[in-house]
Design an enzyme around this catalytic site. Structure first.
Site, PDB file in Angstrom:
ATOM      1  N   HIS A 180      69.515 -16.853 109.075  1.00 45.04           N
ATOM      2  CA  HIS A 180      68.554 -17.263 110.110  1.00 45.04           C
ATOM      3  C   HIS A 180      67.118 -17.203 109.601  1.00 45.04           C
ATOM      4  O   HIS A 180      66.284 -17.999 110.007  1.00 45.04           O
ATOM      5  CB  HIS A 180      68.716 -16.378 111.352  1.00 45.04           C
ATOM      6  CG  HIS A 180      68.593 -14.919 111.052  1.00 45.04           C
ATOM      7  ND1 HIS A 180      69.563 -14.229 110.349  1.00 45.04           N
ATOM      8  CD2 HIS A 180      67.612 -14.022 111.338  1.00 45.04           C
ATOM      9  CE1 HIS A 180      69.173 -12.961 110.224  1.00 45.04           C
ATOM     10  NE2 HIS A 180      67.997 -12.811 110.804  1.00 45.04           N
ATOM     11  N   CYS A 182      66.688 -17.107 102.447  1.00 50.61           N
ATOM     12  CA  CYS A 182      66.678 -16.076 103.486  1.00 50.61           C
ATOM     13  C   CYS A 182      65.208 -15.817 103.808  1.00 50.61           C
ATOM     14  O   CYS A 182      64.347 -16.622 103.454  1.00 50.61           O
ATOM     15  CB  CYS A 182      67.468 -14.828 103.082  1.00 50.61           C
ATOM     16  SG  CYS A 182      66.778 -13.816 101.777  1.00 50.61           S
ATOM     17  N   GLY A 183      64.908 -14.726 104.480  1.00 47.51           N
ATOM     18  CA  GLY A 183      63.523 -14.482 104.854  1.00 47.51           C
ATOM     19  C   GLY A 183      62.632 -14.297 103.647  1.00 47.51           C
ATOM     20  O   GLY A 183      61.584 -14.943 103.515  1.00 47.51           O
ATOM     21  N   GLY A 187      64.091 -14.140 100.327  1.00 45.50           N
ATOM     22  CA  GLY A 187      64.820 -14.577  99.124  1.00 45.50           C
ATOM     23  C   GLY A 187      65.529 -13.430  98.433  1.00 45.50           C
ATOM     24  O   GLY A 187      66.426 -13.643  97.632  1.00 45.50           O
ATOM     25  N   HIS A 224      65.757 -20.963  79.984  1.00 42.68           N
ATOM     26  CA  HIS A 224      66.004 -19.807  79.114  1.00 42.68           C
ATOM     27  C   HIS A 224      67.184 -18.952  79.582  1.00 42.68           C
ATOM     28  O   HIS A 224      67.882 -18.369  78.760  1.00 42.68           O
ATOM     29  CB  HIS A 224      64.769 -18.894  79.086  1.00 42.68           C
ATOM     30  CG  HIS A 224      63.601 -19.499  78.366  1.00 42.68           C
ATOM     31  ND1 HIS A 224      62.483 -18.768  78.010  1.00 42.68           N
ATOM     32  CD2 HIS A 224      63.355 -20.768  77.927  1.00 42.68           C
ATOM     33  CE1 HIS A 224      61.605 -19.544  77.391  1.00 42.68           C
ATOM     34  NE2 HIS A 224      62.113 -20.782  77.338  1.00 42.68           N
TER      35      HIS A 224
HETATM   36  C1  RB5 Z   1      66.642 -11.251 108.026  1.00 40.99           C
HETATM   37  O1  RB5 Z   1      65.808 -10.719 109.014  1.00 40.99           O
HETATM   38  C2  RB5 Z   1      66.110 -10.870 106.663  1.00 40.99           C
HETATM   39  O2  RB5 Z   1      66.307  -9.518 106.445  1.00 40.99           O
HETATM   40  C3  RB5 Z   1      66.806 -11.682 105.596  1.00 40.99           C
HETATM   41  O3  RB5 Z   1      66.629 -13.042 105.848  1.00 40.99           O
HETATM   42  C4  RB5 Z   1      66.293 -11.515 104.177  1.00 40.99           C
HETATM   43  O4  RB5 Z   1      64.908 -11.636 104.130  1.00 40.99           O
HETATM   44  C5  RB5 Z   1      66.745 -10.375 103.420  1.00 40.99           C
HETATM   45  O5  RB5 Z   1      66.361 -10.226 102.249  1.00 40.99           O
END
Ligand code: RB5
Length: 150
Positions: free
Chosen positions: A9, A65-66, A68, A98
């Site tokens: 999300h 993700c939020g 990465g 590399h």
């Molecule tokens: C979700 O809130 C967040 O924790 C997830 O997307 C990510 O950033 C984790 O590394």
């Protein structure tokens, strides 16, 4: 190339832009979700993506993700997955050239749209140099990483 694309999300807001960028570069997107900002667990999406790489159904992956970071940690637990968080174009192409990186991880809460586009482009346009004459050092180093993996 076939490019697996997955997000949680936190990464979802960036997924559409990344998918469009991949397609514009002439690649095929294998979209593994998630498809909304309803909370999910990033390891589940890292696993889906990693399985496609392990079975040869995708050649590379992009994981969002939020930050990465969580997705990258999870992906790197899987054999044959070599993921890196890159929020700049230099790391995105050098990671492939590399280090034979096959998964780019981006944090949708970190990177803006234009830099994300350029970073994805740098990742997909790059190729591993370790088999080129004079570049054997990269293959040697990657082989050592494979040894650590096993
Ligand atoms: C979700 O809130 C967040 O924790 C997830 O997307 C990510 O950033 C984790 O590394």
């Amino acid at each position: 190339m076939k490019i697996a694309l997955a997000c949680d999300h936190g990464g979802f807001p960036l997924k559409g832009l990344v998918a469009e960028t991949v397609r514009r570069l002439g690649h095929t997107v294998l979209d593994l979700g998630t498809d909304s900002d309803a909370p999910v667990d990033y390891p589940d999406y890292a696993e889906k993506l990693g399985r496609l790489l392990q079975t040869g159904k995708a050649e590379r992956g992009i994981l969002l993700c939020g930050s990465g970071v969580g997705a990258c940690i999870a992906a790197n637990k899987m054999r044959g997955v070599y993921a890196g968080v890159c929020h700049d174009t230099y790391s995105a192409h050098q990671g492939v050239e590399h280090d034979d990186m096959n998964v780019l991880c981006l944090g949708a809460r970190i990177i803006g749209p234009e830099l994300a586009r350029e970073t994805v482009t740098a990742f997909l346009n790059a190729r591993f140099l370790g088999n080129d004459p004079g570049q054997e050092r990269h293959a040697r180093r990657v082989a050592k990483v494979r040894t650590l993996e096993s």
